[in-house]
Design a protein around this motif. Structure first.
Motif, short mmCIF file in Angstrom:
data_model
loop_
_atom_site.label_atom_id
_atom_site.label_comp_id
_atom_site.label_asym_id
_atom_site.label_seq_id
_atom_site.Cartn_x
_atom_site.Cartn_y
_atom_site.Cartn_z
N SER A 172 0.78 -1.29 -0.07
CA SER A 172 -0.03 0.04 0.04
C SER A 172 0.65 1.17 0.02
O SER A 172 0.67 2.16 -0.77
N LEU A 173 1.92 1.22 0.93
CA LEU A 173 3.10 2.42 0.87
C LEU A 173 3.44 2.55 -0.33
O LEU A 173 3.77 3.83 -1.03
N SER A 174 4.07 1.35 -0.95
CA SER A 174 4.93 1.57 -2.31
C SER A 174 3.77 2.20 -3.44
O SER A 174 4.17 3.09 -4.16
N ILE A 175 2.53 1.58 -3.58
CA ILE A 175 1.91 2.08 -4.42
C ILE A 175 1.46 3.76 -4.45
O ILE A 175 1.48 4.17 -5.34
N VAL A 176 1.46 3.95 -3.23
CA VAL A 176 1.12 5.55 -3.10
C VAL A 176 2.20 6.20 -3.54
O VAL A 176 2.16 7.47 -3.98
N THR A 177 3.63 5.90 -3.03
CA THR A 177 4.50 6.82 -3.14
C THR A 177 5.29 6.45 -4.55
O THR A 177 6.21 7.09 -4.86
N ILE A 178 5.20 5.22 -4.96
CA ILE A 178 6.03 5.14 -6.33
C ILE A 178 5.63 5.96 -7.65
O ILE A 178 6.60 6.04 -8.45
N ALA A 179 4.62 6.61 -7.43
CA ALA A 179 4.34 7.32 -8.67
C ALA A 179 4.62 9.02 -8.46
O ALA A 179 4.98 9.45 -9.68
N GLN A 180 4.72 9.42 -7.27
CA GLN A 180 4.99 11.01 -7.11
C GLN A 180 5.98 10.94 -6.29
O GLN A 180 6.59 12.05 -5.98
N GLY A 181 6.47 9.96 -5.57
CA GLY A 181 7.75 10.00 -4.58
C GLY A 181 7.17 10.81 -3.17
O GLY A 181 6.10 10.79 -3.07
N ILE A 182 8.32 11.07 -2.52
CA ILE A 182 7.77 11.86 -1.34
C ILE A 182 8.51 13.08 -1.13
O ILE A 182 9.43 13.32 -1.30
N ALA A 183 7.62 14.25 -0.67
CA ALA A 183 7.79 15.52 -0.42
C ALA A 183 7.48 15.96 0.86
O ALA A 183 6.20 16.29 1.12
N ILE A 184 8.45 16.11 1.91
CA ILE A 184 8.02 16.51 3.06
C ILE A 184 8.83 18.17 3.53
O ILE A 184 10.01 17.87 3.67
N GLY A 185 8.23 18.86 3.01
CA GLY A 185 8.89 20.29 3.34
C GLY A 185 10.23 20.63 2.16
O GLY A 185 9.90 19.91 0.95
#
Length: 338
Positions: A172-185
């Motif tokens: 679940s976490l991979s599917i959410v982040t795999i397309a757009q990556g992670i951006a925190i600040g």
């Protein structure tokens, strides 16, 4: 003179020396460690092998031609099955530096990709293990020592993570982040970065470390030496770092090979499902996926990385068991659910 020599006290070995001496006598553990170190060294030689072989393991070479016994042989051979349509990758030549394990469906050297894939698998599983141990230990120390509302909040958060099946949460976490990556600040991680599987795998296994650490800290919190330090007014952070953390060091060391084995399996599963390591990078899981379509013609493309995973995980587990027996024979630490 002899009586004086006999009266001299013998130099006793410390607990660490005794533990590692016991580990050194465990033949199964040492053999497993040797096998794993050989795999690690082979994977770290990936750039040297690729340079020696003169191949790019990340670029398609459908029209490449190699020489075998003085004859030019195409890497992608004309298919001889059915209507003769399509191409079949060259099989193993069993010659180092010359498609030793053959080619995959893109004409890439399987041996070179196997070594590079192993390098990524080891890197991800090792980094995820460090990530898990750092945050799992922090959570266990804080929850176990301070108790009260702090323990309640952290324990409930860990219970939420614990409630999810590991692979379902990781997928679940991979599917959410795999397309757009992670951006925190200011922190931004691209979708193809190896940091994504490292962070995802590291997060899902935090409860498996934090819960047993919390239990040990709770027991130490009520021990005499900790209560004495509290009564003397020693700051809490100092007690955690100087009194409690050294007493759980053996547990953390035992966790390293066991967690690394679990992380390697998880990374391979995610990469096999195309939600782990992303092309053009490779891991053992992606190579198995590449070899799915070649199981009947070039089975080694999928079987060899699968065998590498099995041997690595088995070696880490056997060594982890020996390390646990040597450092803490009474330990009941388990990474699975009861």
């Amino acid at each position: 003179m002899s009586s004086q020599v006999a009266a001299m006290p013998r130099k006793t070995r410390g607990p660490w020396a005794v533990a590692f001496a016991k580990l050194a006598t465990d033949r199964a553990a040492m053999a497993s460690l040797t096998v794993f170190l050989i795999i690690v060294l082979a994977c770290f030689s990936a750039p040297l092998y690729a340079k020696w072989a003169g191949t790019d393991p990340f670029a398609s070479t459908l029209d490449a031609v190699i020489q075998i016994d003085g004859a030019d042989v195409p890497v992608m051979e004309q298919s001889t099955e059915g209507l003769g349509l399509g191409y079949t990758p060259i099989g193993p030549t069993w010659r180092l530096g010359n498609y030793f394990l053959g080619a995959d469906s893109q004409g890439r050297d399987v041996m070179a990709r196997l070594l590079y894939g192993g390098l990524n698998s080891l890197l991800i599983s090792g980094a995820a293990t460090i990530f898990t141990l750092i945050f799992g230990t922090m959570a266990g120390l804080i929850a176990g020592y301070f108790g009260g509302i702090t323990d309640t909040v952290l324990s409930r958060f860990l219970d939420v993570l614990w409630a999810f099946p590991i692979y379902l949460l990781a997928i679940s976490l991979s599917i959410v982040t795999i397309a757009q990556g992670i951006a925190i600040g200011p922190i931004e991680i691209q979708s193809g970065s190896l940091w994504l599987p490292i962070i995802i795998i590291g997060i899902v296994y935090i409860p498996y470390v934090a819960r047993p650490i919390r239990g040990q800290v709770l027991a130490l919190r009520h021990s005499e030496f900790v209560l004495a330090a509290i009564n003397l007014g020693v700051p809490g952070w100092r007690i955690l770092l100087r009194d409690i953390l050294p007493n759980i060091t053996t547990t953390l060391i035992v966790f390293v090979p066991l967690m690394m084995a679990l992380n390697m399996l998880t990374e391979s599963a995610l990469s096999f499902l195309s939600i782990g390591v992303q092309p053009p990078a490779a891991s053992w899981g992606t190579i198995i996926q590449d070899g799915q379509a070649l199981l009947y013609t070039r089975p080694l493309v999928a079987l060899v990385p699968g065998l590498a995973i099995a041997v690595s995980v088995m070696a880490l587990n056997v060594f982890g068991d020996g390390l646990r027996d040597a450092l803490d024979p009474r330990s009941k630490v388990r990474l699975g659910r009861d």
